[in-house]
Design a protein around this motif. Structure first.
Motif, PDB file in Angstrom:
ATOM      1  N   UNK A   1      10.192  -0.871  10.560  1.00 36.09           N
ATOM      2  CA  UNK A   1       9.010  -1.519   9.990  1.00 36.09           C
ATOM      3  C   UNK A   1       8.134  -2.121  11.087  1.00 36.09           C
ATOM      4  N   UNK A   2       6.857  -1.754  11.064  1.00 36.18           N
ATOM      5  CA  UNK A   2       5.877  -2.294  11.999  1.00 36.18           C
ATOM      6  C   UNK A   2       4.785  -2.972  11.172  1.00 36.18           C
ATOM      7  N   UNK A   3       4.685  -4.298  11.263  1.00 37.39           N
ATOM      8  CA  UNK A   3       3.798  -5.025  10.344  1.00 37.39           C
ATOM      9  C   UNK A   3       2.307  -4.691  10.489  1.00 37.39           C
ATOM     10  N   UNK A   4       1.794  -4.575  11.698  1.00 40.42           N
ATOM     11  CA  UNK A   4       0.359  -4.343  11.863  1.00 40.42           C
ATOM     12  C   UNK A   4      -0.087  -2.989  11.296  1.00 40.42           C
ATOM     13  N   UNK A   5       0.557  -1.878  11.644  1.00 47.11           N
ATOM     14  CA  UNK A   5       0.107  -0.609  11.048  1.00 47.11           C
ATOM     15  C   UNK A   5       0.353  -0.520   9.542  1.00 47.11           C
ATOM     16  N   UNK A   6       1.296  -1.305   9.034  1.00 45.34           N
ATOM     17  CA  UNK A   6       1.563  -1.252   7.596  1.00 45.34           C
ATOM     18  C   UNK A   6       0.539  -2.036   6.776  1.00 45.34           C
ATOM     19  N   UNK A   7      -0.461  -2.624   7.419  1.00 41.47           N
ATOM     20  CA  UNK A   7      -1.578  -3.226   6.691  1.00 41.47           C
ATOM     21  C   UNK A   7      -2.550  -2.159   6.189  1.00 41.47           C
ATOM     22  N   UNK A   8      -2.518  -0.983   6.794  1.00 45.62           N
ATOM     23  CA  UNK A   8      -3.485   0.061   6.472  1.00 45.62           C
ATOM     24  C   UNK A   8      -3.220   0.783   5.151  1.00 45.62           C
ATOM     25  N   UNK A   9      -1.981   1.164   4.804  1.00 44.90           N
ATOM     26  CA  UNK A   9      -1.782   1.909   3.547  1.00 44.90           C
ATOM     27  C   UNK A   9      -2.259   1.192   2.282  1.00 44.90           C
ATOM     28  N   UNK A  10      -2.031  -0.119   2.105  1.00 43.12           N
ATOM     29  CA  UNK A  10      -2.557  -0.738   0.877  1.00 43.12           C
ATOM     30  C   UNK A  10      -4.081  -0.706   0.791  1.00 43.12           C
ATOM     31  N   UNK A  11      -4.754  -0.876   1.915  1.00 42.01           N
ATOM     32  CA  UNK A  11      -6.216  -0.842   1.901  1.00 42.01           C
ATOM     33  C   UNK A  11      -6.710   0.567   1.580  1.00 42.01           C
TER      34      UNK A  11
END
Length: 140
Positions: free
Chosen positions: A44-54
């Motif tokens: 799990x990488x928190x910063x790149x995982x902000x993109x899929x919900x958007x």
């Protein structure tokens, strides 16, 4: 010409027209969100995982009759991801390790996500820049 219907015309579409259709489609942000989740969910990488919900919210907007606004959101967040992904360097000491990390399953997924993000920036940017909003332009 014999056997052809005179009403049917061969219409050639321009590249800009095809790019705008790509930008107004709900499919590109969904595919990019899927690829990003596959890349960054484990580990799990928190910063790149902000993109899929958007990006999935952008698909939601598109399906609710806001294709131009959805195209702008997709273009902006795809461009941000492209900038973030370009910062990564290929790890490895030997040439074999570097080639293996580029052409392995993870490297191909990363490359396809970056290509799709670049295509989204162009197509969705054109759709947002030249698109017309039917709902907000109606006179009251």
């Amino acid at each position: 010409m014999a056997g052809q219907d005179p009403k049917v015309e061969d219409v050639k579409r321009s590249g800009i027209s095809m790019a705008m259709d790509w930008g107004k489609s709900p499919l590109p942000p969904t595919i990019l969100a899927t690829l990003l989740t596959a890349l960054h969910a484990r580990p799990f990488q928190p910063l790149p995982m902000l993109f899929p919900p958007v990006l999935l919210f952008s698909t939601y907007l598109n399906l609710n009759a806001y294709p131009v606004d959805s195209a702008g959101l997709t273009a902006a967040w795809s461009g941000l991801y492209l900038l973030l992904a370009n910062r990564r360097r290929v790890k490895g000491n030997s040439l074999g390790q570097r080639i293996g990390s580029k052409f392995g399953a993870r490297g191909l997924t990363r490359g396809s996500a970056m290509v799709l993000a670049g295509v989204n920036v162009v197509g969705c940017g054109l759709a947002y820049g030249f698109g017309k909003r039917e709902n907000s332009e109606k006179k009251i």
